[in-house]
Design a protein around this motif. Structure first.
Motif, PDB file in Angstrom:
ATOM      1  N   LEU A   1     -27.297  41.968  32.951  1.00 40.63           N
ATOM      2  CA  LEU A   1     -27.201  42.539  34.379  1.00 40.63           C
ATOM      3  C   LEU A   1     -26.341  43.728  34.370  1.00 40.63           C
ATOM      4  O   LEU A   1     -26.382  44.669  35.454  1.00 40.63           O
ATOM      5  N   VAL A   2     -25.508  43.954  33.516  1.00 39.10           N
ATOM      6  CA  VAL A   2     -24.531  45.157  33.583  1.00 39.10           C
ATOM      7  C   VAL A   2     -24.358  45.872  31.765  1.00 39.10           C
ATOM      8  O   VAL A   2     -24.420  44.964  31.166  1.00 39.10           O
ATOM      9  N   PRO A   3     -24.106  46.929  31.924  1.00 42.95           N
ATOM     10  CA  PRO A   3     -23.794  47.603  30.308  1.00 42.95           C
ATOM     11  C   PRO A   3     -22.871  46.659  29.563  1.00 42.95           C
ATOM     12  O   PRO A   3     -21.861  46.197  30.046  1.00 42.95           O
ATOM     13  N   THR A   4     -23.531  46.304  28.377  1.00 47.98           N
ATOM     14  CA  THR A   4     -22.676  45.452  27.516  1.00 47.98           C
ATOM     15  C   THR A   4     -22.912  45.616  26.106  1.00 47.98           C
ATOM     16  O   THR A   4     -23.956  46.309  25.790  1.00 47.98           O
ATOM     17  N   SER A   5     -21.838  45.483  25.186  1.00 46.49           N
ATOM     18  CA  SER A   5     -21.868  45.543  23.746  1.00 46.49           C
ATOM     19  C   SER A   5     -21.998  44.352  23.137  1.00 46.49           C
ATOM     20  O   SER A   5     -20.951  43.702  23.314  1.00 46.49           O
ATOM     21  N   VAL A   6     -22.958  43.714  22.558  1.00 45.46           N
ATOM     22  CA  VAL A   6     -22.865  42.538  21.941  1.00 45.46           C
ATOM     23  C   VAL A   6     -22.536  42.740  20.293  1.00 45.46           C
ATOM     24  O   VAL A   6     -23.038  43.469  19.738  1.00 45.46           O
ATOM     25  N   MET A   7     -21.501  42.028  20.190  1.00 49.84           N
ATOM     26  CA  MET A   7     -20.863  42.153  18.666  1.00 49.84           C
ATOM     27  C   MET A   7     -21.178  41.141  17.963  1.00 49.84           C
ATOM     28  O   MET A   7     -21.344  39.896  18.280  1.00 49.84           O
TER      29      MET A   7
ATOM     30  N   GLY B   1     -18.214  58.738  13.160  1.00 48.89           N
ATOM     31  CA  GLY B   1     -19.795  58.331  13.419  1.00 48.89           C
ATOM     32  C   GLY B   1     -19.853  57.677  14.971  1.00 48.89           C
ATOM     33  O   GLY B   1     -20.804  57.191  15.306  1.00 48.89           O
ATOM     34  N   HIS B   2     -18.823  58.484  15.732  1.00 48.17           N
ATOM     35  CA  HIS B   2     -19.006  57.942  17.204  1.00 48.17           C
ATOM     36  C   HIS B   2     -19.951  58.971  18.213  1.00 48.17           C
ATOM     37  O   HIS B   2     -20.032  58.837  19.495  1.00 48.17           O
ATOM     38  N   ALA B   3     -20.420  60.043  17.703  1.00 48.01           N
ATOM     39  CA  ALA B   3     -21.370  61.179  18.380  1.00 48.01           C
ATOM     40  C   ALA B   3     -22.288  60.342  19.128  1.00 48.01           C
ATOM     41  O   ALA B   3     -23.042  59.581  18.616  1.00 48.01           O
ATOM     42  N   GLY B   4     -22.470  60.786  20.209  1.00 49.42           N
ATOM     43  CA  GLY B   4     -23.768  60.079  20.923  1.00 49.42           C
ATOM     44  C   GLY B   4     -23.782  58.873  21.491  1.00 49.42           C
ATOM     45  O   GLY B   4     -24.554  58.257  22.163  1.00 49.42           O
ATOM     46  N   LEU B   5     -22.546  58.294  21.697  1.00 52.94           N
ATOM     47  CA  LEU B   5     -22.226  56.917  22.360  1.00 52.94           C
ATOM     48  C   LEU B   5     -22.170  57.173  23.671  1.00 52.94           C
ATOM     49  O   LEU B   5     -21.551  58.113  24.236  1.00 52.94           O
ATOM     50  N   ARG B   6     -22.407  55.943  24.563  1.00 52.67           N
ATOM     51  CA  ARG B   6     -22.376  56.175  26.008  1.00 52.67           C
ATOM     52  C   ARG B   6     -21.676  55.022  26.617  1.00 52.67           C
ATOM     53  O   ARG B   6     -22.243  53.884  26.133  1.00 52.67           O
ATOM     54  N   TYR B   7     -20.631  55.156  27.693  1.00 52.53           N
ATOM     55  CA  TYR B   7     -20.141  53.907  28.083  1.00 52.53           C
ATOM     56  C   TYR B   7     -21.163  53.116  28.892  1.00 52.53           C
ATOM     57  O   TYR B   7     -20.985  51.977  28.948  1.00 52.53           O
ATOM     58  N   ALA B   8     -21.742  53.911  29.696  1.00 53.39           N
ATOM     59  CA  ALA B   8     -22.986  53.034  30.556  1.00 53.39           C
ATOM     60  C   ALA B   8     -24.052  52.684  29.929  1.00 53.39           C
ATOM     61  O   ALA B   8     -24.980  53.438  30.621  1.00 53.39           O
ATOM     62  N   ASP B   9     -24.190  52.040  28.884  1.00 57.87           N
ATOM     63  CA  ASP B   9     -25.368  51.692  28.351  1.00 57.87           C
ATOM     64  C   ASP B   9     -25.130  50.447  27.402  1.00 57.87           C
ATOM     65  O   ASP B   9     -23.969  49.790  27.413  1.00 57.87           O
ATOM     66  N   TRP B  10     -26.098  49.935  26.787  1.00 60.50           N
ATOM     67  CA  TRP B  10     -26.194  48.551  26.040  1.00 60.50           C
ATOM     68  C   TRP B  10     -26.100  48.842  24.661  1.00 60.50           C
ATOM     69  O   TRP B  10     -27.127  49.701  24.017  1.00 60.50           O
ATOM     70  N   TYR B  11     -25.491  47.941  23.852  1.00 60.12           N
ATOM     71  CA  TYR B  11     -25.589  48.387  22.401  1.00 60.12           C
ATOM     72  C   TYR B  11     -25.411  47.096  21.729  1.00 60.12           C
ATOM     73  O   TYR B  11     -24.763  46.054  22.010  1.00 60.12           O
ATOM     74  N   LEU B  12     -25.776  46.941  20.652  1.00 60.80           N
ATOM     75  CA  LEU B  12     -25.964  45.781  19.541  1.00 60.80           C
ATOM     76  C   LEU B  12     -24.996  46.472  18.439  1.00 60.80           C
ATOM     77  O   LEU B  12     -25.443  47.503  17.800  1.00 60.80           O
ATOM     78  N   VAL B  13     -23.880  45.663  18.199  1.00 58.84           N
ATOM     79  CA  VAL B  13     -22.890  46.149  16.938  1.00 58.84           C
ATOM     80  C   VAL B  13     -22.980  45.117  15.902  1.00 58.84           C
ATOM     81  O   VAL B  13     -22.724  44.011  16.327  1.00 58.84           O
ATOM     82  N   ASN B  14     -23.245  45.743  14.899  1.00 58.47           N
ATOM     83  CA  ASN B  14     -23.241  44.699  13.548  1.00 58.47           C
ATOM     84  C   ASN B  14     -22.152  45.439  12.523  1.00 58.47           C
ATOM     85  O   ASN B  14     -22.293  46.634  12.197  1.00 58.47           O
ATOM     86  N   CYS B  15     -21.435  44.280  12.013  1.00 57.18           N
ATOM     87  CA  CYS B  15     -20.482  44.810  11.311  1.00 57.18           C
ATOM     88  C   CYS B  15     -20.010  43.751  10.243  1.00 57.18           C
ATOM     89  O   CYS B  15     -20.216  42.667  10.385  1.00 57.18           O
ATOM     90  N   ASN B  16     -19.459  44.399   9.068  1.00 60.69           N
ATOM     91  CA  ASN B  16     -18.928  43.517   8.056  1.00 60.69           C
ATOM     92  C   ASN B  16     -18.012  42.801   8.549  1.00 60.69           C
ATOM     93  O   ASN B  16     -16.924  43.337   9.220  1.00 60.69           O
ATOM     94  N   HIS B  17     -17.339  41.563   7.986  1.00 63.07           N
ATOM     95  CA  HIS B  17     -16.237  41.002   8.209  1.00 63.07           C
ATOM     96  C   HIS B  17     -15.244  40.495   7.218  1.00 63.07           C
ATOM     97  O   HIS B  17     -15.779  39.845   6.276  1.00 63.07           O
ATOM     98  N   GLN B  18     -14.135  40.998   7.244  1.00 64.48           N
ATOM     99  CA  GLN B  18     -12.996  40.612   5.990  1.00 64.48           C
ATOM    100  C   GLN B  18     -11.706  40.025   6.623  1.00 64.48           C
ATOM    101  O   GLN B  18     -11.036  39.362   5.946  1.00 64.48           O
ATOM    102  N   SER B  19     -11.468  40.436   7.825  1.00 56.81           N
ATOM    103  CA  SER B  19     -10.049  39.730   8.469  1.00 56.81           C
ATOM    104  C   SER B  19     -10.227  39.727   9.886  1.00 56.81           C
ATOM    105  O   SER B  19     -10.868  40.618  10.412  1.00 56.81           O
ATOM    106  N   TRP B  20      -9.162  38.892  10.592  1.00 58.76           N
ATOM    107  CA  TRP B  20      -9.036  39.247  11.946  1.00 58.76           C
ATOM    108  C   TRP B  20      -8.816  40.599  12.215  1.00 58.76           C
ATOM    109  O   TRP B  20      -8.850  41.234  13.612  1.00 58.76           O
TER     110      TRP B  20
END
Length: 334
Positions: free
Chosen positions: A206-212, A113-132
């Motif tokens: 200010l710079v491309p970031t992914s907020v998790m 599911g990684h198609a279309g992702l860009r390193y020089a851009d901003w993303y909000l990432v939402n994920c389920n959480h089960q373990s470190w």
């Protein structure tokens, strides 16, 4: 450092459609390294922990002098030049750690599911959480495909030796955790955390970031699921506040929201299991979702109608995620 111009709305929509319709081939997997198994697996675990500690100290020694420059010159123009350097050092740190942990596992990780992702851009990432282990899995899955993942942390973690200072230098948001009873007595405490999240997100613009964000707010266990009477089989009830604040603070910047789902068909591993090379099967599915424009301007704390709409929107995603985990774990178990 200059970044590419932001794509048009049409280009964004097309990229998200390609990602949804054609999730892409699985990430290429490296051959697993020959490591001690069975009763000698602890040898791999001990070496992994030692390697992680050495790697952390090494990269932090490179990180801290650059962070000191940012501390002494707290200007936006300086941050635009210094933050990419800090992020590059942290990305190399993630590569060394995540690459090792992935290579010592017996079973290759199934990541799609990684198609279309860009390193020089901003993303909000939402994920389920089960373990470190989730954090290492996400870092391995998304490293160098999108900007460095930055996630909300408990304020107490800033005191963790070395790594706490590194998180501070990289602008990871530190949040207080207040119980429901405490918030009922003093609602202003909730607004303090929301304001802290907003300030952190403003820095990220200010710079491309992914907020998790782990919307559940804590790791899933059957006991927690029963205690909150969660309607989901594999998830806790999502907490919408962190997502809503991030969207309100910088939603127009986000190229999309990456909805990530992690499943462990052989059982949820601990960090020690990961370090010993026995995490078992790891399955990751990602999809890009458009950020509704209305969510970027609405006030989650004061607009009751918006809160209702936002909870419904997040609930639909959570139900789809729960169904996906059920399919993945059932298919792998058979």
């Amino acid at each position: 450092m200059n970044f590419p111009d932001q794509p048009s709305d049409a280009a964004r929509a097309a990229a998200m459609q390609r990602s949804t319709d054609a999730p892409g081939k699985p990430l290429p997997q490296r051959r697993a390294l020959p490591v001690p198994r069975g009763r000698f697996a602890w040898m791999t675990g001990a070496f992994s922990v030692a390697l992680l500690a050495v790697s952390t100290v090494f990269w932090c020694l490179l990180l801290f002098p650059v962070a000191l420059l940012k501390l002494l010159l707290p200007f936006a123009a300086v941050r635009r030049r210094v933050d990419p350097v800090l992020n590059a050092i942290a990305t190399a740190w993630v590569s060394s750690n995540a690459g090792w942990f992935a290579r010592i596992q017996r079973a290759p990780w199934d990541i799609q599911g990684h198609a279309g992702l860009r390193y020089a851009d901003w993303y909000l990432v939402n994920c389920n959480h089960q373990s470190w282990v989730d954090i290492f899995v996400l870092q391995h899955s998304l490293n160098r495909r999108i900007p460095l993942l930055k996630f909300f942390l408990k304020r107490q973690l800033i005191y963790v030796p070395v790594i706490g200072l590194a998180w501070w230098a990289l602008d990871f948001p530190f949040m207080k955790r207040h119980g429901k009873a405490e918030l009922r007595r003093n609602p202003a405490l909730g607004r303090e955390d929301q304001e802290a999240a907003r300030r952190a997100c403003e820095k990220f613009s200010l710079v491309p970031t992914s907020v998790m964000v782990f919307a559940e707010g804590t790791r899933f266990t059957d006991a927690k699921r029963a205690a909150q009477a969660s309607p989901y089989r594999h998830l806790l009830k999502p907490k919408a506040g962190g997502l809503a604040v991030a969207l309100n603070a910088m939603g127009s910047r986000f190229r999309s929201m990456i909805d990530a789902t992690i499943a462990y068909p052989e059982g949820i591993p601990s960090f020690w299991d990961l370090a010993c090379g026995r995490a078992g099967q790891v399955v990751v599915r990602m999809r890009q979702l458009p950020v509704p424009p209305a969510f970027c301007d609405a006030d989650y704390t004061r607009d009751k109608a918006f809160r209702t709409e936002f909870h419904h929107w997040l609930g639909q995603q959570w139900q789809a995620k729960d169904d996906e985990i059920e399919r993945l774990t059932a298919r792998r178990a058979n």
